[in-house]
Every structure is written in structure tokens, then in C-alpha cells.
Scaffold this motif. Structure first.
Motif, PDB file in Angstrom:
ATOM      1  N   GLY A 257       1.091   3.468  -2.210  1.00 50.43           N
ATOM      2  CA  GLY A 257       2.447   3.057  -1.894  1.00 50.43           C
ATOM      3  C   GLY A 257       2.542   1.596  -1.531  1.00 50.43           C
ATOM      4  N   GLY A 258       1.418   0.997  -1.155  1.00 51.12           N
ATOM      5  CA  GLY A 258       1.378  -0.394  -0.726  1.00 51.12           C
ATOM      6  C   GLY A 258       0.459  -0.533   0.467  1.00 51.12           C
ATOM      7  N   TYR A 259       0.219  -1.773   0.875  1.00 46.92           N
ATOM      8  CA  TYR A 259      -0.564  -1.988   2.085  1.00 46.92           C
ATOM      9  C   TYR A 259      -0.164  -3.300   2.730  1.00 46.92           C
ATOM     10  CZ  TYR A 259      -3.622  -4.910  -0.899  1.00 46.92           C
ATOM     11  OH  TYR A 259      -4.109  -5.851  -1.768  1.00 46.92           O
ATOM     12  N   THR A 260      -0.379  -3.354   4.020  1.00 48.44           N
ATOM     13  CA  THR A 260      -0.057  -4.553   4.786  1.00 48.44           C
ATOM     14  C   THR A 260      -1.245  -4.908   5.666  1.00 48.44           C
ATOM     15  OG1 THR A 260       0.870  -3.311   6.648  1.00 48.44           O
ATOM     16  CG2 THR A 260       2.387  -3.923   4.875  1.00 48.44           C
ATOM     17  N   MET A 261      -1.356  -6.181   6.002  1.00 47.91           N
ATOM     18  CA  MET A 261      -2.348  -6.654   6.953  1.00 47.91           C
ATOM     19  C   MET A 261      -1.646  -6.995   8.259  1.00 47.91           C
ATOM     20  SD  MET A 261      -5.161  -6.671   5.190  1.00 47.91           S
ATOM     21  CE  MET A 261      -5.800  -6.857   3.520  1.00 47.91           C
ATOM     22  N   SER A 262      -2.241  -6.626   9.376  1.00 46.44           N
ATOM     23  CA  SER A 262      -1.662  -7.043  10.649  1.00 46.44           C
ATOM     24  C   SER A 262      -1.705  -8.559  10.721  1.00 46.44           C
ATOM     25  CB  SER A 262      -2.423  -6.425  11.821  1.00 46.44           C
ATOM     26  OG  SER A 262      -3.749  -6.878  11.848  1.00 46.44           O
ATOM     27  N   GLU A 263      -0.806  -9.123  11.491  1.00 48.25           N
ATOM     28  CA  GLU A 263      -0.634 -10.574  11.474  1.00 48.25           C
ATOM     29  C   GLU A 263      -1.879 -11.323  11.917  1.00 48.25           C
ATOM     30  OE1 GLU A 263       1.931 -11.750  15.112  1.00 48.25           O
ATOM     31  OE2 GLU A 263       2.519  -9.712  14.601  1.00 48.25           O
ATOM     32  N   ILE A 264      -2.764 -10.694  12.652  1.00 46.95           N
ATOM     33  CA  ILE A 264      -3.992 -11.375  13.081  1.00 46.95           C
ATOM     34  C   ILE A 264      -5.231 -10.628  12.616  1.00 46.95           C
ATOM     35  CG2 ILE A 264      -3.015 -12.531  15.090  1.00 46.95           C
ATOM     36  CD1 ILE A 264      -4.108 -10.171  16.738  1.00 46.95           C
ATOM     37  N   GLY A 265      -5.081  -9.772  11.611  1.00 47.59           N
ATOM     38  CA  GLY A 265      -6.247  -9.125  11.032  1.00 47.59           C
ATOM     39  C   GLY A 265      -6.837  -8.003  11.847  1.00 47.59           C
ATOM     40  N   GLU A 266      -6.044  -7.379  12.742  1.00 40.40           N
ATOM     41  CA  GLU A 266      -6.580  -6.264  13.529  1.00 40.40           C
ATOM     42  C   GLU A 266      -6.911  -5.069  12.651  1.00 40.40           C
ATOM     43  OE1 GLU A 266      -4.291  -5.912  17.568  1.00 40.40           O
ATOM     44  OE2 GLU A 266      -2.907  -6.561  15.997  1.00 40.40           O
ATOM     45  N   HIS A 267      -6.032  -4.775  11.699  1.00 40.16           N
ATOM     46  CA  HIS A 267      -6.212  -3.618  10.841  1.00 40.16           C
ATOM     47  C   HIS A 267      -5.312  -3.766   9.615  1.00 40.16           C
ATOM     48  CE1 HIS A 267      -2.830  -2.548  13.543  1.00 40.16           C
ATOM     49  NE2 HIS A 267      -2.281  -2.175  12.399  1.00 40.16           N
ATOM     50  N   SER A 268      -5.530  -2.906   8.639  1.00 41.15           N
ATOM     51  CA  SER A 268      -4.663  -2.842   7.474  1.00 41.15           C
ATOM     52  C   SER A 268      -4.040  -1.463   7.407  1.00 41.15           C
ATOM     53  CB  SER A 268      -5.464  -3.113   6.191  1.00 41.15           C
ATOM     54  OG  SER A 268      -4.645  -2.912   5.045  1.00 41.15           O
ATOM     55  N   ARG A 269      -2.722  -1.424   7.206  1.00 45.68           N
ATOM     56  CA  ARG A 269      -2.012  -0.168   6.979  1.00 45.68           C
ATOM     57  C   ARG A 269      -1.945   0.060   5.473  1.00 45.68           C
ATOM     58  NH1 ARG A 269       3.086  -1.387   7.987  1.00 45.68           N
ATOM     59  NH2 ARG A 269       3.778   0.769   7.826  1.00 45.68           N
ATOM     60  N   VAL A 270      -2.577   1.127   5.015  1.00 45.80           N
ATOM     61  CA  VAL A 270      -2.546   1.480   3.603  1.00 45.80           C
ATOM     62  C   VAL A 270      -1.689   2.725   3.458  1.00 45.80           C
ATOM     63  CG1 VAL A 270      -3.886   2.112   1.570  1.00 45.80           C
ATOM     64  CG2 VAL A 270      -4.819   0.473   3.223  1.00 45.80           C
ATOM     65  N   MET A 271      -0.613   2.595   2.689  1.00 48.04           N
ATOM     66  CA  MET A 271       0.353   3.679   2.543  1.00 48.04           C
ATOM     67  C   MET A 271       0.071   4.443   1.249  1.00 48.04           C
ATOM     68  SD  MET A 271       3.497   1.263   3.743  1.00 48.04           S
ATOM     69  CE  MET A 271       2.617  -0.191   3.153  1.00 48.04           C
ATOM     70  N   VAL A 272      -0.126   5.729   1.390  1.00 46.81           N
ATOM     71  CA  VAL A 272      -0.372   6.571   0.221  1.00 46.81           C
ATOM     72  C   VAL A 272       0.811   7.526   0.046  1.00 46.81           C
ATOM     73  CG1 VAL A 272      -2.878   6.411   0.248  1.00 46.81           C
ATOM     74  CG2 VAL A 272      -1.781   8.152   1.627  1.00 46.81           C
ATOM     75  N   ASP A 273       1.208   7.712  -1.193  1.00 47.50           N
ATOM     76  CA  ASP A 273       2.453   8.428  -1.492  1.00 47.50           C
ATOM     77  C   ASP A 273       2.275   9.934  -1.613  1.00 47.50           C
ATOM     78  OD1 ASP A 273       3.931   6.113  -1.470  1.00 47.50           O
ATOM     79  OD2 ASP A 273       3.798   5.797  -3.627  1.00 47.50           O
ATOM     80  N   VAL A 274       1.393  10.500  -0.793  1.00 46.73           N
ATOM     81  CA  VAL A 274       1.191  11.949  -0.736  1.00 46.73           C
ATOM     82  C   VAL A 274       1.084  12.349   0.729  1.00 46.73           C
ATOM     83  CG1 VAL A 274       0.095  12.211  -3.004  1.00 46.73           C
ATOM     84  CG2 VAL A 274      -1.309  11.611  -1.020  1.00 46.73           C
ATOM     85  N   THR A 275       1.157  13.637   1.002  1.00 48.64           N
ATOM     86  CA  THR A 275       1.017  14.111   2.371  1.00 48.64           C
ATOM     87  C   THR A 275      -0.442  14.057   2.796  1.00 48.64           C
ATOM     88  OG1 THR A 275       0.660  16.423   1.747  1.00 48.64           O
ATOM     89  CG2 THR A 275       2.952  15.701   2.018  1.00 48.64           C
ATOM     90  N   ARG A 276      -0.667  14.182   4.089  1.00 52.89           N
ATOM     91  CA  ARG A 276      -2.037  14.197   4.612  1.00 52.89           C
ATOM     92  C   ARG A 276      -2.856  15.319   3.967  1.00 52.89           C
ATOM     93  NH1 ARG A 276      -4.180  12.054   9.237  1.00 52.89           N
ATOM     94  NH2 ARG A 276      -2.086  11.498   9.989  1.00 52.89           N
ATOM     95  N   GLU A 277      -2.261  16.492   3.838  1.00 49.82           N
ATOM     96  CA  GLU A 277      -2.961  17.630   3.247  1.00 49.82           C
ATOM     97  C   GLU A 277      -3.288  17.383   1.779  1.00 49.82           C
ATOM     98  OE1 GLU A 277      -2.237  22.432   2.523  1.00 49.82           O
ATOM     99  OE2 GLU A 277      -0.901  21.294   3.850  1.00 49.82           O
ATOM    100  N   GLU A 278      -2.335  16.820   1.036  1.00 47.88           N
ATOM    101  CA  GLU A 278      -2.581  16.517  -0.369  1.00 47.88           C
ATOM    102  C   GLU A 278      -3.670  15.466  -0.526  1.00 47.88           C
ATOM    103  OE1 GLU A 278       1.928  17.394  -2.119  1.00 47.88           O
ATOM    104  OE2 GLU A 278       1.412  15.437  -1.298  1.00 47.88           O
TER     105      GLU A 278
END
Length: 345
Positions: A167-188
């Protein structure tokens, strides 16, 4: 169909549990084969249901409202933050110049009180003390640099894109972590990861999943009256915000855009079809049960939403006949939006 600037409006509270419907839904005409047609519909009294948004307020007023303080205190805080920001940039420059292997960056936090937070990989308090003793500057433990996160994320983003779930991904403004968005449910996702032997994502990557919707795409009470309903098999994290508006009608069991015989309507995964609390066929938010709009009224939606999934489009055409299929995303009532944002005045 007309293009317009788009503002998305969720507007109704969750619908109460409804009794079984006896006979046809309200406002629907039933054809010889038992399927419903709704080309126009009586609207709810949206003016009684929706509180208009307040007019424009300035940044100081907005900050005060958001933090539960007076406008005078907000004005003083913002002035102090601006003054301290110049010193924060000086510390930031020193950190990058003499401690590049340790210093990560800084950000402004507002709770429990405002402060500038400087992040280091090692010995954060001692590291910050080398540069400043400002009472509004605090040190914190950091994780990865932006460059390190880029290296971590790249193979996982490529893997998810190849699987059709990125679905996309973002980097925290100071590199703490990256949010990676996946277009399915946790179970899927868990099932896909196990089948493909992906293993666990590394530290520094935070996966976000689409909701596991509580409600079905088609309410069983509506199912006998429609020929087909299709929504996208994956979720939607990134939404483009150009706007469109048109009626969405039900034509002998087929949802169409604009009018009888118009393009077949195809929706986001979050959208279902059911009944509102008055018994009218409506588009429903599958997460909350809230009606989004009655079928037969003018709706507005964000887009463009890309091409419908081929198999879903083919099922619509098999049920309703050949012709174009329009991906309308998550439409809402245009009237409700106009009232909320003052466009009706």
C-alpha cells in the motif's frame, strides 16, 4: 459525471441492528425476476442529523483547542517554540557535524508539555549534554538512521509489491522506524507470509494492515434484490483526492453510475451494501455499519481509484451485461457533505 474538488465526509453514526425486512426494501421497485430498481430516493433529513463544521480558525486558536489551553497560553507557547527552534537548529548542525555516526535528528513534541527531542544511537543524555543544556531540549534513544532504514525497507517493499499487497511506506522524520502498509488484513498477511516463507520483518519496520471488517460486503437482507456487488480484494491506504460526483442507482439489480444503463459501479473493500435504519438500500461502511449514502441519491467520492480487479469486473459484467466498469471507491452522500462543510448555503 462532474469533476470537483473533493472532501471526504463520514457523516452518520453506526446503524443499529435491524430486524429482518418483510417484502421489498423501502423505495425499491421489484422487477419480474425479483431484482430491485432504485433510480431516485427520498433523502434523510440530513440537516437534523449533521452538525456543520465551524468556519476557519487561526493556528493559535486551533492549537489551543487541540491542547486544551487558552488562546493566550497557546500564543505564548508558539512564540517560545519559534524562539527555541533557532537554537535547536544550531544543536542539530553540531550533531551532524561532529557526531554523525551517533546523532539521528530532532523533532518537536507537545505532550505532556512542549519540548524538542534529540535522538542518539548511544548515550543520549551524555551526547546531548555536549551541545546544550537548554531546559526545553531533551535526549532520547534512537534506532536507525534514514539510510539504514532505506536498506532495511527496500527488499521488503519489492517483495510486497511483487505480491500485489504494497500500500505504500513512510519513514519517520528522524529515521526511528518505517511504516510499511500492506493492503491485506493481518490474518491474510500471516497466511501469505507462511506460504512464501517470508519470515519476520526486521526491527525498524512496522507493518500496518487493513481492518478485518466485521460486516459482509452484502447484507443478507439485500442479497435477494441485487444481481452482483463487487469491491476490491485488497484494502486502500493511499487515496488520491480528486473528486467526482454522480448518482449511484440500482437498475434491475445492478449498481450503476449516473443513471439507468450507466457504467457498472465497483467499490473499495471497505464498502458494503445493506439497509439504513429506515429500511432503504444504502452503501454501508463495513467497519462501523454506518450508512454512507442511500442508493439513488447524488454521491461524491475521491479518486481516481485505478482499474477494477479483472475478475471482479468480469463477474459484474457476467451478471449485468457487457459494458464499462467504474471504480468509485468509497462514495458518500453529496448532500451530507454539502451541509457539513457549508456548500449548501
Amino acid at each position: 459525471m462532474r469533476l470537483l474538488p473533493f472532501v471526504f465526509v463520514p457523516f452518520l453514526a453506526a446503524c443499529a441492528t435491524l430486524p429482518a425486512v418483510e417484502g421489498a426494501p423501502k423505495g425499491a421497485k421489484i422487477g419480474a425476476e425479483g431484482f430491485a430498481t432504485v433510480l431516485d430516493v427520498r433523502l434523510p433529513d440530513y440537516k437534523k442529523m449533521i452538525e456543520p463544521e465551524p468556519g476557519y480558525i487561526g493556528w493559535e486558536e486551533s492549537y489551543a483547542a487541540g491542547h486544551g489551553i487558552s488562546v493566550e497560553e497557546a500564543r505564548a507557547r508558539l512564540a517560545a517554540q519559534r524562539e527555541a527552534l533557532l537554537l535547536a537548529y544550531e544543536v542539530d548542525g553540531k550533531g551532524k557535524a561532529v557526531a554523525a555516526d551517533n546523532y539521528l535528528g530532532f523533532k518537536l513534541e507537545h505532550h505532556p508539555d512542549w519540548r524538542y527531542v534529540f535522538f542518539f544511537k548511544r548515550d543520549p543524555q551524555a551526547s546531548l549534554a555536549r551541545f546544550t543544556d537548554h531546559p526545553r531540549f531533551v535526549a532520547a534513544q534512537g534506532g536507525f538512521s534514514r539510510a539504514e532504514l532505506d536498506v532495511l525497507v527496500k527488499p521488503w517493499a519489492e517483495r510486497f509489491e511483487a505480491a500485489g499487497i504494497l500500500g505504500g511506506y513512510t519513514m519517520s522524520e528522524i529515521g526511528e522506524h518505517s511504516r510499511v502498509m500492506v493492503d491485506v488484513t493481518r490474518e491474510e498477511y500471516a497466511a501469505m507470509a507462511a506460504k512464501a516463507s517470508w519470515g519476520d520483518v526486521p526491527e525498524g519496520i512496522m507493518l500496518e494492515f487493513v481492518p478485518d471488517y466485521a460486516l459482509p460486503s452484502v447484507d443478507p437482507r439485500v442479497a435477494p434484490f441485487i444481481r452482483a456487488f463487487e469491491n476490491h480484494p485488497t484494502g486502500q491506504f493511499i487515496q488520491l483526492l480528486a473528486g467526482s460526483e454522480a448518482k449511484i442507482v440500482l437498475d434491475d439489480g445492478c449498481l450503476r453510475v449516473g443513471s439507468k444503463g450507466g457504467p457498472l459501479a465497483y467499490f473499495h473493500r471497505s464498502v458494503g451494501i445493506g439497509l439504513d435504519d429506515a429500511g432503504y438500500i444504502s452503501l454501508i461502511d463495513r467497519a462501523t455499519g454506518a450508512p454512507m449514502a442511500r442508493v439513488g441519491e447524488m454521491m461524491s467520492w475521491a479518486g481516481p481509484n485505478g482499474a477494477p480487479e479483472a475478475e471482479g469486473a468480469a463477474r459484474l459484467q457476467a451478471a449485468c451485461g457487457p459494458g464499462p466498469v467504474a471504480h468509485v471507491g468509497a462514495p458518500g452522500s453529496k448532500m451530507a457533505s454539502d451541509i457539513r462543510y457549508g456548500h449548501d448555503r
